[in-house]
Design a protein around this motif. Structure first.
Motif, PDB file in Angstrom:
ATOM      1  N   PHE A 290      51.529  66.596 -21.880  1.00 20.85           N
ATOM      2  CA  PHE A 290      51.391  66.530 -23.332  1.00 20.85           C
ATOM      3  C   PHE A 290      51.015  65.132 -23.828  1.00 20.85           C
ATOM      4  O   PHE A 290      50.518  64.986 -24.944  1.00 20.85           O
ATOM      5  N   ALA A 291      51.254  64.111 -23.014  1.00 23.44           N
ATOM      6  CA  ALA A 291      51.020  62.731 -23.447  1.00 23.44           C
ATOM      7  C   ALA A 291      49.574  62.477 -23.895  1.00 23.44           C
ATOM      8  O   ALA A 291      49.361  61.789 -24.904  1.00 23.44           O
ATOM      9  N   PRO A 292      48.557  62.985 -23.190  1.00 26.62           N
ATOM     10  CA  PRO A 292      47.175  62.731 -23.627  1.00 26.62           C
ATOM     11  C   PRO A 292      46.815  63.355 -24.977  1.00 26.62           C
ATOM     12  O   PRO A 292      45.777  63.008 -25.559  1.00 26.62           O
ATOM     13  N   CYS A 293      47.665  64.261 -25.463  1.00 27.76           N
ATOM     14  CA  CYS A 293      47.384  64.912 -26.748  1.00 27.76           C
ATOM     15  C   CYS A 293      48.049  64.198 -27.921  1.00 27.76           C
ATOM     16  O   CYS A 293      47.755  64.493 -29.082  1.00 27.76           O
TER      17      CYS A 293
ATOM     18  N   CYS B 111      43.134  65.468 -23.232  1.00 29.23           N
ATOM     19  CA  CYS B 111      44.058  66.522 -23.649  1.00 29.23           C
ATOM     20  C   CYS B 111      43.452  67.863 -23.246  1.00 29.23           C
ATOM     21  O   CYS B 111      42.300  68.157 -23.576  1.00 29.23           O
ATOM     22  N   HIS B 112      44.186  68.667 -22.533  1.00 29.82           N
ATOM     23  CA  HIS B 112      43.665  69.962 -22.083  1.00 29.82           C
ATOM     24  C   HIS B 112      43.347  70.863 -23.266  1.00 29.82           C
ATOM     25  O   HIS B 112      44.047  70.851 -24.290  1.00 29.82           O
ATOM     26  N   ASP B 113      42.315  71.678 -23.106  1.00 28.45           N
ATOM     27  CA  ASP B 113      41.881  72.558 -24.181  1.00 28.45           C
ATOM     28  C   ASP B 113      42.975  73.542 -24.599  1.00 28.45           C
ATOM     29  O   ASP B 113      43.126  73.844 -25.783  1.00 28.45           O
ATOM     30  N   TYR B 114      43.723  74.071 -23.623  1.00 30.49           N
ATOM     31  CA  TYR B 114      44.740  75.057 -23.970  1.00 30.49           C
ATOM     32  C   TYR B 114      45.857  74.422 -24.809  1.00 30.49           C
ATOM     33  O   TYR B 114      46.464  75.092 -25.662  1.00 30.49           O
ATOM     34  N   LEU B 115      46.115  73.120 -24.603  1.00 25.55           N
ATOM     35  CA  LEU B 115      47.101  72.430 -25.434  1.00 25.55           C
ATOM     36  C   LEU B 115      46.538  72.153 -26.823  1.00 25.55           C
ATOM     37  O   LEU B 115      47.273  72.213 -27.817  1.00 25.55           O
ATOM     38  N   LYS B 116      45.257  71.864 -26.895  1.00 21.69           N
ATOM     39  CA  LYS B 116      44.620  71.690 -28.208  1.00 21.69           C
ATOM     40  C   LYS B 116      44.725  72.973 -29.021  1.00 21.69           C
ATOM     41  O   LYS B 116      45.035  72.949 -30.229  1.00 21.69           O
ATOM     42  N   ARG B 117      44.457  74.092 -28.350  1.00 23.13           N
ATOM     43  CA  ARG B 117      44.521  75.374 -29.076  1.00 23.13           C
ATOM     44  C   ARG B 117      45.946  75.649 -29.542  1.00 23.13           C
ATOM     45  O   ARG B 117      46.177  76.096 -30.667  1.00 23.13           O
ATOM     46  N   ALA B 118      46.920  75.362 -28.669  1.00 18.59           N
ATOM     47  CA  ALA B 118      48.333  75.597 -29.043  1.00 18.59           C
ATOM     48  C   ALA B 118      48.749  74.721 -30.211  1.00 18.59           C
ATOM     49  O   ALA B 118      49.554  75.124 -31.048  1.00 18.59           O
ATOM     50  N   ALA B 119      48.175  73.518 -30.291  1.00 25.28           N
ATOM     51  CA  ALA B 119      48.513  72.598 -31.368  1.00 25.28           C
ATOM     52  C   ALA B 119      47.642  72.772 -32.603  1.00 25.28           C
ATOM     53  O   ALA B 119      47.827  72.070 -33.597  1.00 25.28           O
ATOM     54  N   GLY B 120      46.672  73.684 -32.535  1.00 27.11           N
ATOM     55  CA  GLY B 120      45.771  73.909 -33.664  1.00 27.11           C
ATOM     56  C   GLY B 120      44.811  72.760 -33.877  1.00 27.11           C
ATOM     57  O   GLY B 120      44.411  72.466 -35.007  1.00 27.11           O
ATOM     58  N   LEU B 121      44.426  72.085 -32.779  1.00 27.29           N
ATOM     59  CA  LEU B 121      43.504  70.948 -32.861  1.00 27.29           C
ATOM     60  C   LEU B 121      42.093  71.383 -32.566  1.00 27.29           C
ATOM     61  O   LEU B 121      41.874  72.316 -31.788  1.00 27.29           O
ATOM     62  N   PRO B 122      41.108  70.714 -33.154  1.00 21.40           N
ATOM     63  CA  PRO B 122      39.707  71.087 -32.921  1.00 21.40           C
ATOM     64  C   PRO B 122      39.276  70.694 -31.502  1.00 21.40           C
ATOM     65  O   PRO B 122      39.840  69.785 -30.905  1.00 21.40           O
TER      66      PRO B 122
END
Length: 357
Positions: free
Chosen positions: A328-331, A346-357
């Motif tokens: 999670f640190a890179p996000c 930051c991994h794409d799946y973490l971006k999606r979970a966080a609602g990030l573009p």
């Protein structure tokens, strides 16, 4: 030798028991030498002779058990099985228990699954307090389930609980009954059995206490009773002791229970503020847990959703400072500008979970 030294030597000899006969030691040493050479049958013969020279039953059983093991290793399995059978029938110590369970393993190795299972049943009944009984019980339950389904497995567990309810295997039987009900989809019955197991075998002695309460909470959620789930998790966490307290009992489910509590408040009870407090406790109470970074990231997301940018940044700073290797640190910098970006993406799946573009 002074009188004082002589007295101490005598006292030690009395405390530890007299040494074994020279003939026993000689044969035992010869067996060890033969083992190192890979001469296992020869080693077994020496162990058998050592058993004949033993002064007490314990030493004799130990030598015979080692002889049996050596015969099996040397390809003389039939002779080894004969020794194990005699030990299992005639002894009362731990080596006799090990011999009884070893007979099941030998039957398994020669491809006789039915004989192996029958031997496990006999060994469980005779030596329920052995450390090997739990594993044998689980193997037998799998066998019974494969033959007759969950109903047969449950019938066996209930019968054994009546027969062995006063032994050290009682808790395992109670817990396995709950697990069997769980796997059969009997949600309410499984919940009740988990709670009964935790009640009968409480903290700190109960080996399955924390797991039983955690699983009971899961059943409550499936039964649409989140308030009861919270109650069970809080009961579990109430027993948690400070990690700095000497001799504390740290249970495997503590951190997981704390994380689950936060998720229930967030996803089921929709109490974001309480969820944040519970999620932060995973880090506060279990900083070395593999779940700590997950909890911190989830808390930061809740803070962001609540419009608490400062709170989100504080948690993300904590995450990157203390757990820099976390996935999670890179996000973190994407959620808080004050946090420096890392070399890792930051991994794409973490971006999606966080609602990030």
């Amino acid at each position: 030798m002074t009188k004082r030294v002589a007295w101490l030597v005598t006292a030690l000899c009395l405390a530890c028991g007299s040494p074994p006969p020279a003939a026993y030691t000689r044969e035992n040493d010869a067996a060890l030498v033969a083992q190192r050479r890979g001469e296992h049958v020869t080693a077994a013969e020496h162990y058998e002779r050592a058993a004949g020279h033993a002064k007490n039953e314990r030493d004799a059983d130990e030598a015979r058990y080692r002889a049996a093991e050596s015969y099996v290793r040397g390809g003389a399995a039939e002779r080894g099985e004969t020794l194990l059978s005699a030990l299992a029938r005639g002894g009362h110590g731990e080596r006799s228990a090990r011999a009884a369970f070893a007979l099941a393993d030998l039957a398994e190795q020669r491809g006789d699954a039915e004989a192996a299972d029958q031997q496990r049943v006999l060994a469980i009944r005779r030596y329920p307090s052995s450390g090997l009984a739990r594993k044998a019980l689980e193997e037998h339950v799998r066998h019974v389930r494969a033959q007759g389904g969950s109903a047969a497995a449950l019938a066996y567990l209930v019968a054994e609980a009546k027969a062995l309810g006063g032994t050290e295997l009682a808790e395992t039987l109670a817990y396995r009954t709950a697990r069997e009900l769980d796997e059969a989809g009997e949600l309410a019955a499984a919940r009740d059995q988990y709670l009964a197991c935790a009640e009968r075998f409480p903290y700190p002695r109960g080996a399955y206490w924390d797991d039983a309460l955690f699983r009971a909470a899961q059943k409550e959620l499936e039964l649409a009773a989140p308030d009861r789930a919270v109650k069970h998790l809080q009961r579990l966490l109430a027993e948690q002791e400070s990690a700095t307290f000497t001799g504390s009992y740290e249970r495997a489910r503590y951190a997981e229970a704390q994380l689950e509590l936060g998720r229930i408040y967030r996803d089921v009870l929709h109490d974001s503020a309480r969820a944040r407090r519970e999620l932060l406790k995973v880090w506060q109470n279990h900083p070395t847990s593999t779940l700590a970074d997950d909890a911190l990231f989830q808390e930061a997301l809740l803070a962001r959703e609540a419009g608490d940018g400062a709170g989100a940044c504080a948690t993300l700073s904590l995450l990157t400072k203390h757990l820099p290797q976390s996935r999670f640190a890179p996000c973190a910098h994407l959620l808080c500008e004050r946090v420096a970006a890392t070399a890792r993406p930051c991994h794409d799946y973490l971006k999606r979970a966080a609602g990030l573009p």
